[in-house]
Design an enzyme around this catalytic site. Structure first.
Site, PDB file in Angstrom:
ATOM      1  N   SER A  57       0.861  -1.259  -0.018  1.00  0.00           N
ATOM      2  CA  SER A  57      -0.008  -0.139   0.039  1.00  0.00           C
ATOM      3  C   SER A  57       0.736   1.398  -0.004  1.00  0.00           C
ATOM      4  CB  SER A  57      -0.884   0.015   1.199  1.00  0.00           C
ATOM      5  OG  SER A  57      -1.745  -1.167   1.215  1.00  0.00           O
TER       6      SER A  57
HETATM    7  N1  SAH Z   1      -0.553  -4.967   3.901  1.00  0.00           N
HETATM    8  C1  SAH Z   1      -0.222  -5.236   2.589  1.00  0.00           C
HETATM    9  C2  SAH Z   1      -0.762  -4.872   1.240  1.00  0.00           C
HETATM   10  C3  SAH Z   1      -1.700  -5.914   1.255  1.00  0.00           C
HETATM   11  S1  SAH Z   1      -2.642  -6.026  -0.520  1.00  0.00           S
HETATM   12  C4  SAH Z   1       1.121  -4.643   2.757  1.00  0.00           C
HETATM   13  O1  SAH Z   1       1.768  -3.704   3.368  1.00  0.00           O
HETATM   14  O2  SAH Z   1       2.069  -4.888   1.983  1.00  0.00           O
HETATM   15  C5  SAH Z   1      -3.936  -6.809  -0.013  1.00  0.00           C
HETATM   16  C6  SAH Z   1      -3.550  -8.383   0.601  1.00  0.00           C
HETATM   17  O3  SAH Z   1      -4.736  -9.107   0.865  1.00  0.00           O
HETATM   18  C7  SAH Z   1      -2.905  -9.362  -0.628  1.00  0.00           C
HETATM   19  O4  SAH Z   1      -1.778  -9.753  -0.300  1.00  0.00           O
HETATM   20  C8  SAH Z   1      -4.278 -10.428  -0.706  1.00  0.00           C
HETATM   21  O5  SAH Z   1      -3.597 -11.796  -1.186  1.00  0.00           O
HETATM   22  C9  SAH Z   1      -4.699 -10.392   0.479  1.00  0.00           C
HETATM   23  N2  SAH Z   1      -6.051 -10.984   0.623  1.00  0.00           N
HETATM   24  C10 SAH Z   1      -6.950 -10.829  -0.251  1.00  0.00           C
HETATM   25  N3  SAH Z   1      -8.216 -11.176   0.122  1.00  0.00           N
HETATM   26  C11 SAH Z   1      -7.715 -11.986   1.331  1.00  0.00           C
HETATM   27  C12 SAH Z   1      -8.617 -12.779   2.356  1.00  0.00           C
HETATM   28  N4  SAH Z   1      -9.738 -13.138   2.089  1.00  0.00           N
HETATM   29  N5  SAH Z   1      -7.762 -12.990   3.471  1.00  0.00           N
HETATM   30  C13 SAH Z   1      -6.384 -12.936   3.449  1.00  0.00           C
HETATM   31  N6  SAH Z   1      -5.811 -12.076   2.874  1.00  0.00           N
HETATM   32  C14 SAH Z   1      -6.706 -11.710   1.543  1.00  0.00           C
END
Ligand code: SAH
Length: 212
Positions: A60
């Protein structure tokens, strides 16, 4: 080497846009964001943008991390649930500011890589789970704070259930591409929701999210 870029990020991207919580600003000074981006892309680590990290996912934008973290008003004693570990960058910021972080990621490789990275950086207050985070992590509930870093159609009922009384949750909810960043509080009078503004997160896929 990255100190100057980091300080510039703090001043021009965060403080200039109203991030005032000193604890949040200090955590963002402390966590080396360049350790969380794809190898070879370190020079963009402190840019004012989200960056691709593989598996169609992103790390993000720094401002979004700061805004969401500030909204949780962490004091240091909290048990926090994070959905969407991704690179573990947001996880590290939370680990700086709370007592324990429980983080759930559905892509096993991302979770495993984040785990190695955070261990190498010395964090020992983070627990990892691979699975569908829309169902939360009931074993350790309730949580003082919950943060969801992917966007779903609504606030997953399981997550609200696992929020402690008086707890706060920050979550993007709305359409598949663009959402409203919601601050949800659980109070004796029920659910309170404040809209913090528009955002665009990758989709929250799962039983109480979008269809995979
Ligand atoms: N906070 C992270 C960015 C995350 S991007 C950082 O700082 O790098 C969003 C993430 O949510 C992705 O890795 C994706 O695989 C995950 N995601 C999507 N749906 C999800 C779910 N139902 N449960 C767990 N993770 C999920």
């Amino acid at each position: 080497m990255y100190n100057q870029k980091m300080e510039q990020m703090i001043t021009t991207q965060l403080m200039a846009r109203g991030i005032r919580d000193e604890r949040v600003l200090n955590a963002m000074r402390k966590v080396p964001r360049h350790e969380f981006v794809v190898a070879g892309k370190e020079e963009y680590a402190y840019a004012d943008a989200a960056l691709p990290v593989g598996h169609g996912q992103t790390i993000s934008q720094p401002f979004m991390v700061a805004l969401m973290t500030q909204a949780l008003q962490l004091q240091g004693n909290e048990k926090v649930l994070e959905i969407g570990t991704g690179t573990g960058y947001q996880t590290a910021i939370l680990a700086e500011l709370a007592k324990t972080v429980y983080t759930v990621e559905k892509v096993s490789q991302l979770s495993q890589e984040a785990q190695v990275r955070l261990e190498q950086l010395g964090y020992d207050n983070v627990r990892f789970l691979i699975g569908d985070g829309t169902k939360g992590w009931p074993d350790n509930a309730p949580y003082d704070a919950i943060i969801v870093t992917a966007g779903g159609p609504l606030v997953p009922p399981s997550l609200y259930d696992q929020l402690a009384m008086g707890g706060r949750m920050v979550i993007p909810a709305g359409e598949r591409k663009f959402q409203d960043l919601l601050l949800v509080s659980k109070t004796e009078d029920g659910k309170e929701v404040i809209n913090l503004g528009k955002c665009g997160f990758v989709p929250l896929l799962g039983e109480e999210g979008w269809e995979d």
